[in-house]
Write a protein that holds these residues in place. Structure first.
Motif, PDB file in Angstrom:
ATOM      1  N   MET A 327      64.279  22.450  22.660  1.00  0.00           N
ATOM      2  CA  MET A 327      62.917  23.358  22.419  1.00  0.00           C
ATOM      3  C   MET A 327      62.814  24.333  23.855  1.00  0.00           C
ATOM      4  N   GLU A 328      62.901  23.570  24.908  1.00  0.00           N
ATOM      5  CA  GLU A 328      62.526  24.295  26.217  1.00  0.00           C
ATOM      6  C   GLU A 328      63.568  25.296  26.409  1.00  0.00           C
ATOM      7  N   GLU A 329      64.898  25.231  25.925  1.00  0.00           N
ATOM      8  CA  GLU A 329      65.577  26.379  26.363  1.00  0.00           C
ATOM      9  C   GLU A 329      65.504  27.476  25.248  1.00  0.00           C
ATOM     10  N   ALA A 330      65.010  27.170  23.790  1.00  0.00           N
ATOM     11  CA  ALA A 330      64.865  28.493  23.228  1.00  0.00           C
ATOM     12  C   ALA A 330      63.413  29.180  23.661  1.00  0.00           C
ATOM     13  N   GLN A 331      62.392  28.323  24.138  1.00  0.00           N
ATOM     14  CA  GLN A 331      61.398  28.944  24.785  1.00  0.00           C
ATOM     15  C   GLN A 331      61.769  29.584  25.762  1.00  0.00           C
ATOM     16  N   MET A 332      62.344  29.330  26.611  1.00  0.00           N
ATOM     17  CA  MET A 332      62.848  30.320  27.790  1.00  0.00           C
ATOM     18  C   MET A 332      63.596  31.656  27.407  1.00  0.00           C
ATOM     19  N   ILE A 333      64.225  31.356  26.203  1.00  0.00           N
ATOM     20  CA  ILE A 333      64.853  32.844  25.833  1.00  0.00           C
ATOM     21  C   ILE A 333      63.860  33.764  25.350  1.00  0.00           C
ATOM     22  N   VAL A 334      62.859  33.376  24.676  1.00  0.00           N
ATOM     23  CA  VAL A 334      61.927  34.123  24.126  1.00  0.00           C
ATOM     24  C   VAL A 334      60.820  34.666  25.258  1.00  0.00           C
ATOM     25  N   GLY A 339      58.241  38.377  28.048  1.00  0.00           N
ATOM     26  CA  GLY A 339      57.594  38.240  29.095  1.00  0.00           C
ATOM     27  C   GLY A 339      58.350  38.649  30.411  1.00  0.00           C
ATOM     28  N   GLY A 340      59.663  38.807  30.542  1.00  0.00           N
ATOM     29  CA  GLY A 340      60.153  39.132  31.193  1.00  0.00           C
ATOM     30  C   GLY A 340      61.006  38.269  32.353  1.00  0.00           C
ATOM     31  N   GLU A 341      61.774  38.519  33.229  1.00  0.00           N
ATOM     32  CA  GLU A 341      62.470  37.674  34.011  1.00  0.00           C
ATOM     33  C   GLU A 341      62.796  38.605  35.266  1.00  0.00           C
ATOM     34  N   ASN A 342      62.543  37.980  36.780  1.00  0.00           N
ATOM     35  CA  ASN A 342      62.644  38.683  37.598  1.00  0.00           C
ATOM     36  C   ASN A 342      63.873  38.389  37.927  1.00  0.00           C
ATOM     37  N   VAL A 343      64.799  39.660  38.262  1.00  0.00           N
ATOM     38  CA  VAL A 343      66.383  39.633  38.721  1.00  0.00           C
ATOM     39  C   VAL A 343      66.693  39.981  39.901  1.00  0.00           C
ATOM     40  N   SER A 344      65.640  40.791  40.478  1.00  0.00           N
ATOM     41  CA  SER A 344      66.075  41.220  42.039  1.00  0.00           C
ATOM     42  C   SER A 344      64.506  41.643  42.689  1.00  0.00           C
ATOM     43  N   PHE A 345      64.680  42.145  44.057  1.00  0.00           N
ATOM     44  CA  PHE A 345      63.636  42.679  44.653  1.00  0.00           C
ATOM     45  C   PHE A 345      63.933  44.286  45.058  1.00  0.00           C
ATOM     46  N   ARG A 352      57.796  44.495  49.550  1.00  0.00           N
ATOM     47  CA  ARG A 352      58.722  44.128  48.322  1.00  0.00           C
ATOM     48  C   ARG A 352      58.045  43.914  47.103  1.00  0.00           C
ATOM     49  N   TYR A 353      58.894  44.625  46.098  1.00  0.00           N
ATOM     50  CA  TYR A 353      58.448  44.192  44.725  1.00  0.00           C
ATOM     51  C   TYR A 353      59.345  43.742  43.819  1.00  0.00           C
ATOM     52  N   PRO A 354      59.037  43.253  43.054  1.00  0.00           N
ATOM     53  CA  PRO A 354      60.067  42.297  42.016  1.00  0.00           C
ATOM     54  C   PRO A 354      60.415  43.238  40.993  1.00  0.00           C
ATOM     55  N   ILE A 355      61.763  43.030  40.536  1.00  0.00           N
ATOM     56  CA  ILE A 355      62.291  43.933  39.402  1.00  0.00           C
ATOM     57  C   ILE A 355      62.436  42.848  38.289  1.00  0.00           C
ATOM     58  N   ASN A 356      61.594  43.386  37.274  1.00  0.00           N
ATOM     59  CA  ASN A 356      61.339  42.370  35.969  1.00  0.00           C
ATOM     60  C   ASN A 356      62.079  43.243  34.980  1.00  0.00           C
ATOM     61  N   VAL A 357      63.130  42.449  34.125  1.00  0.00           N
ATOM     62  CA  VAL A 357      63.723  42.811  33.055  1.00  0.00           C
ATOM     63  C   VAL A 357      63.228  42.128  31.879  1.00  0.00           C
ATOM     64  N   ARG A 358      62.957  43.198  30.680  1.00  0.00           N
ATOM     65  CA  ARG A 358      62.395  42.371  29.593  1.00  0.00           C
ATOM     66  C   ARG A 358      62.512  43.545  28.335  1.00  0.00           C
ATOM     67  N   TYR A 359      62.220  43.224  27.124  1.00  0.00           N
ATOM     68  CA  TYR A 359      62.528  44.240  26.149  1.00  0.00           C
ATOM     69  C   TYR A 359      61.235  44.905  26.008  1.00  0.00           C
ATOM     70  N   ALA A 360      61.663  46.429  25.701  1.00  0.00           N
ATOM     71  CA  ALA A 360      60.429  47.304  25.759  1.00  0.00           C
ATOM     72  C   ALA A 360      59.631  47.043  24.227  1.00  0.00           C
ATOM     73  N   ARG A 361      58.463  47.456  24.331  1.00  0.00           N
ATOM     74  CA  ARG A 361      57.360  46.885  23.458  1.00  0.00           C
ATOM     75  C   ARG A 361      58.105  47.186  21.973  1.00  0.00           C
ATOM     76  N   GLU A 362      58.430  48.549  21.939  1.00  0.00           N
ATOM     77  CA  GLU A 362      59.003  48.926  20.605  1.00  0.00           C
ATOM     78  C   GLU A 362      60.187  48.169  19.959  1.00  0.00           C
ATOM     79  N   PHE A 363      60.927  47.497  21.048  1.00  0.00           N
ATOM     80  CA  PHE A 363      62.231  46.731  20.552  1.00  0.00           C
ATOM     81  C   PHE A 363      61.906  45.295  20.439  1.00  0.00           C
ATOM     82  N   ARG A 364      60.817  44.794  20.590  1.00  0.00           N
ATOM     83  CA  ARG A 364      60.459  43.398  20.619  1.00  0.00           C
ATOM     84  C   ARG A 364      60.875  42.675  19.192  1.00  0.00           C
TER      85      ARG A 364
END
Length: 627
Positions: A327-334, A339-345, A352-364
């Motif tokens: 369940m934890e792995e499935a929730q992490m994918i969602v 919610g997005g995931e920080n991939v770099s700065f 310093r600003y984090p770079i966050n990658v996630r689906y755009a609202r219209e593609f969720r």
């Protein structure tokens, strides 16, 4: 007694206590210092600078001038120019009231009885409007408004507001600010309207406009030569009527205080409490429809608990177990997809600003096609592992006293707060039946008004009792105490009639004025009784108190011959209060309501003391006469 009369003000708490306690403290400290100076400095100054004999030196004109400046002219009371005028007016009146003693008492009693219906016609409110020189315009519409529509409406509203000549600046905000303390949706607009100084407001026609200009300042206390704060607000309200946008008007500081103390940003609010959000909203909408028909309702808005849009992902545990996915792995994918995931700065100078990658609202909704890796290396689409759907639910859930709550905001106009709530409560009780487990709680300024009223019901009788005890300790007579205490109902006659004429509602400020009036009434009553006692005792010591005529002469001497010092005592207080009634600056609305009952009360109590006290004293002392 004046100090004790301020006891109720010291018991006030919250915003009314912070506003009026400084008045009570300063008055008490002033009375304490005045008492000390009256016993110490005043006699010393009189001994040093008072002079009975005129100056006698040459040249004579200089000695006369010095005598006029430093000595003055001492008149016997009977020859004093002011006293002679007062004697001619007051002495015949005293003889008439003593001759018709019973009729005088009946007239005074009838006057008090006639005042009772007038008092019942006065409205009630928590606090008079404390003009901040700005409005806070807060229209609220249904949830779900888009960013573009909110921007368009905000600009249109600001344009209309800025078209008024009285407005200096307008700043509107839709949605929440960048802070966790302001969770406002796009459907709630907050526009701060700062007004120009009153001197820059365009003039409007008043009933005194045709009169010469030098008379206008004397008459402007009744209506200013420009729009009043309420008239300007009503004019804006008429131009800002948009379908689906109920208007709410308040002021910036007042709004923050109301929101912190009760959570309601309008004068009246209803909190609907119960366990189910859907039922609560249905009750709120029923209240909204019913309250709109009550006279005096400017706007009413039931905050919608629904209107929030959510993407629900309900994992199917059997499918997760079949493919060996935790369940934890499935929730992490969602969480990564939405919610997005920080991939770099990214480094911008020292920042310093984090770079966050996630689906755009219209593609969720495309999350159905996201592949979830399995231990066997075979990716499985999320649609096979979870039930994914768009649902509508509450945008915000409020809790009040452990129950879920919905708020109904009510803005009123041309009605007093207490009278409106009394009618609205009765109306809602008749037309709306609440399911079991649900309740209504009336809040807003009305909640504060009830709190203060309940406190004053306890403290005011205690204060009157303490004043009566002080009078008894001073006079050693319950009859004399009762005579002096009669000044209280006498003063209420003038206070209530003046409030009615000025169209003031009963409020905390008015009660503060009436509380201060109690001490002044006791003071003037004690003076009147003191002079009557002195005249009576002098006649008794001289052996001239045997007949009814002797008593009449003593009362006439005590009442009439001391009319000037009594008049001076009342006029000193009266003249100090009158300028407040002409004030127009910030806070003048509150100060006028403090001064009005004192002005009216001083006039009526002094007039009735001059007429009724001699009669009561005559009836009381008559039983000891031998003839």
């Amino acid at each position: 007694m004046i100090t004790v009369s301020f006891l109720p003000i010291f018991t006030l708490i919250d915003q009314e206590g912070r506003l009026f306690k400084p008045l009570a403290v300063s008055k008490t400290m002033t009375m304490a210092l005045a008492a000390v100076l009256a016993l110490t400095l005043d006699p010393a100054l009189r001994m040093m600078f008072s002079r009975m004999e005129p100056f006698r030196f040459k040249p004579r004109w200089a000695s006369k001038l010095a005598t006029q400046v430093a000595v003055g002219t001492y008149f016997p009371e009977e020859k004093h120019p002011i006293s002679r005028v007062l004697f001619r007016i007051y002495e015949p009146v005293v003889h008439v009231v003593l001759k018709h003693a019973k009729l005088t008492l009946v007239g005074a009693a009838l006057l008090m009885l006639v005042t009772v219906p007038v008092y019942l016609r006065l409205g009630s409110e928590f606090m008079p409007r404390l003009n901040e020189g700005a409005y806070l315009y807060m229209p609220t519409t249904l949830p779900g408004m888009s960013v573009a529509e909110a921007k368009r409406m905000l600009q249109k509203q600001d344009t209309i507001i800025k078209s008024f000549d009285e407005v200096a600046t307008v700043y509107g905000k839709a949605g929440r600010a960048d802070t966790s303390t302001d969770p406002a949706p796009f459907s709630m607009v907050e526009t701060t309207i700062v007004l120009k100084p009153k001197e820059a407001w365009p003039a409007v026609k008043r009933w005194y406009s045709p009169l010469p200009a030098f008379l206008h300042p004397l008459l402007s206390w009744q209506k200013p030569p420009h729009k009043t704060f309420e008239e300007l607000q009503n004019a804006m309200n008429e131009k800002l009527k948009f379908a689906g946008f109920p208007n709410i008007w308040t002021m910036p500081i007042k709004n923050r205080i109301d929101m912190l103390s009760t959570g309601i940003r309008t004068p009246v609010g209803i909190k609907v409490l119960g366990p189910d959000v859907t039922v609560i909203q249905n009750i709120s909408e029923q209240i909204e429809a019913q309250v709109q028909t009550i006279p005096g309702t400017r706007t009413v808005y039931a905050a919608r608990t629904s209107g929030g849009y959510y993407l629900d992902i309900i994992f199917i545990r059997d499918e997760l177990a079949r493919y060996g996915i935790a369940m934890e792995e499935a929730q992490m994918i969602v969480a990564s997809a939405i919610g997005g995931e920080n991939v770099s700065f990214t480094v911008e100078g020292l920042e310093r600003y984090p770079i966050n990658v996630r689906y755009a609202r219209e593609f969720r909704e495309g999350i159905k096609r996201v592949l979830d890796p399995t231990p066997q290396g075979l990716p499985i689409p999320m649609a096979q592992l979870a039930e994914i759907k768009m649902v509508e639910g509450p945008a915000m859930i409020r809790n009040e006293n452990g129950m879920r709550a919905a708020f109904v905001y009510i803005d009123i106009e041309n009605r007093d707060l207490g009278g409106y709530v009394e009618e609205a409560r009765s109306f809602i009780t008749r037309h709306i039946s609440l399911p079991k487990g649900y309740s209504l709680h009336w809040s807003g300024q009305f909640e504060n008004m009830i709190r203060v009223t309940e406190r004053l019901k306890l403290v005011l009788p205690l204060t009157i009792f303490l004043i009566a005890m002080l009078l008894y300790m001073n006079t050693r007579s319950w009859v004399k105490t009762g005579i002096v205490m009669l000044a209280l109902p006498f003063s209420l006659i003038g206070a209530i009639w003046l409030l009615y004429i000025l169209d003031y509602n009963m409020s905390i400020a008015v009660w503060v004025g009436m509380i201060a009036l109690m001490g002044l009434d006791a003071e003037t009553g004690v003076f009147m009784l003191l002079y009557l006692d002195m005249a009576y005792e002098d006649r008794v010591k001289a052996g001239q108190m045997r007949t009814r005529q002797d008593l009449t002469d003593a009362i006439v001497h005590g009442a009439v011959k001391r009319i000037r010092p009594k008049m001076m005592t009342v006029m000193a207080a009266f003249c100090g209060l009158i300028p407040i009634m002409w004030s127009t600056g910030a806070g003048s609305d509150v100060m006028k309501r403090i001064a009005a009952p004192m002005v009216g009360g001083l006039v009526s109590s002094f007039a009735l003391e001059l007429l009724v006290y001699p009669v009561i004293y005559f009836i009381w002392k008559r039983k000891w006469l031998s003839a």
